[in-house]
Enzyme design. Structure first.
Site, PDB file in Angstrom:
ATOM      1  N   HIS A  71     -42.194  17.038  23.292  1.00  0.00           N
ATOM      2  CA  HIS A  71     -42.528  17.420  22.109  1.00  0.00           C
ATOM      3  C   HIS A  71     -43.331  18.822  21.892  1.00  0.00           C
ATOM      4  O   HIS A  71     -43.568  19.492  23.216  1.00  0.00           O
ATOM      5  CB  HIS A  71     -43.610  16.282  21.900  1.00  0.00           C
ATOM      6  CG  HIS A  71     -43.023  14.934  21.442  1.00  0.00           C
ATOM      7  ND1 HIS A  71     -43.936  14.022  20.746  1.00  0.00           N
ATOM      8  CD2 HIS A  71     -41.829  14.633  21.212  1.00  0.00           C
ATOM      9  CE1 HIS A  71     -43.114  12.983  20.568  1.00  0.00           C
ATOM     10  NE2 HIS A  71     -41.753  13.328  20.672  1.00  0.00           N
ATOM     11  N   GLU A  90     -46.263  19.725  21.317  1.00  0.00           N
ATOM     12  CA  GLU A  90     -47.632  19.709  21.980  1.00  0.00           C
ATOM     13  C   GLU A  90     -47.810  19.593  23.628  1.00  0.00           C
ATOM     14  O   GLU A  90     -48.385  20.464  24.071  1.00  0.00           O
ATOM     15  CB  GLU A  90     -48.508  18.386  21.212  1.00  0.00           C
ATOM     16  CG  GLU A  90     -48.442  18.234  19.932  1.00  0.00           C
ATOM     17  CD  GLU A  90     -47.401  17.327  19.291  1.00  0.00           C
ATOM     18  OE1 GLU A  90     -46.302  17.580  19.530  1.00  0.00           O
ATOM     19  OE2 GLU A  90     -47.674  16.519  18.462  1.00  0.00           O
TER      20      GLU A  90
END
EC number: 3.5.4.33
Lengths: 146, 146
Positions: free
Chosen positions: A56, A58
């Site tokens: 992901h 993040e």
């Protein structure tokens, strides 16, 4: 002099990352991490390309920012991300002790708020920044998948 | 013929990884991922060495197993990990749709059970396998830190 370094300013950078993900056929989520008004990490979702659920935006940004800082804690940093973080990403942010999280669109199904994932007590959360722009990109992506 | 491939058998492999982490001065958590009685990923916590909160044993094992399988889903796989996964790792395991999670020692403070992190509905959980051995290693580590 007017301060140009607003939350919208940095969310636009995250949106540019999300657009790159979109162009690659990835769910369009982008992120940047900022310290002292300086972008020290930028990333976009790469789960399909890397065959890796941990890729992901993040997660990559956290690793990248910690690398830049030479330490694992992201105190005094702000994460800008176009979509509300999931359990995994919120769990990583918890460990990082990041100062602030700013997200654009909400994820009503799998977002950390709905899932009840705990952040570090020192972490502030701001939501809905450029929400419409962030959400439009997601909708456009899922329309291409139908 | 007796089946040697028990949960204890594979947890011992995870414990060996945890011992390597211990020797490196890392919080001693080790993990392996198994499919058809074959270990396809082994890893240990590297958060200090890499200055990276995302470098938990489980996260590395997920990435490594997906790499081996050439796909991001860990269906038919079992994760053996010496300590109960945290929010981040449980969140990653949720996305991976892994079939089974076996952990040794419980983490009463930051484990996913206490934190309420959601796993995939298809994921089975077994706890307490070689619990004592896993916990002793953790206690020995924190004793050296006092």
């Amino acid at each position: 002099m007017e301060n140009i370094f607003t939350d919208e300013y940095f969310m636009k950078k995250a949106l540019i990352e999300a657009e790159i993900a979109f162009e690659k056929g990835e769910i369009p989520v982008g992120a940047v991490i900022v310290i002292d008004n300086k972008v020290i990490a930028r990333s976009h979702n790469l789960t399909e390309l890397l065959h890796d659920v941990t890729a992901h935006a993040e997660m990559q940004a956290i690793t990248s920012a910690a690398n830049y800082l030479g330490g694992k804690y992201l105190k005094d940093c702000t994460l800008y991300v176009t979509l509300e973080p999931c359990q995994m990403c919120a769990g990583a942010l918890y460990w990082s002790q990041i100062s602030k999280i700013v997200f654009g669109a909400s994820d009503e199904n799998r977002g950390f708020l709905k899932m009840g994932t705990q952040l570090h007590p020192k972490t502030k959360v701001v939501s809905g920044v450029l929400e419409k722009e962030c959400a439009i990109l997601m909708k456009a992506f899922f329309r291409t998948k139908r």
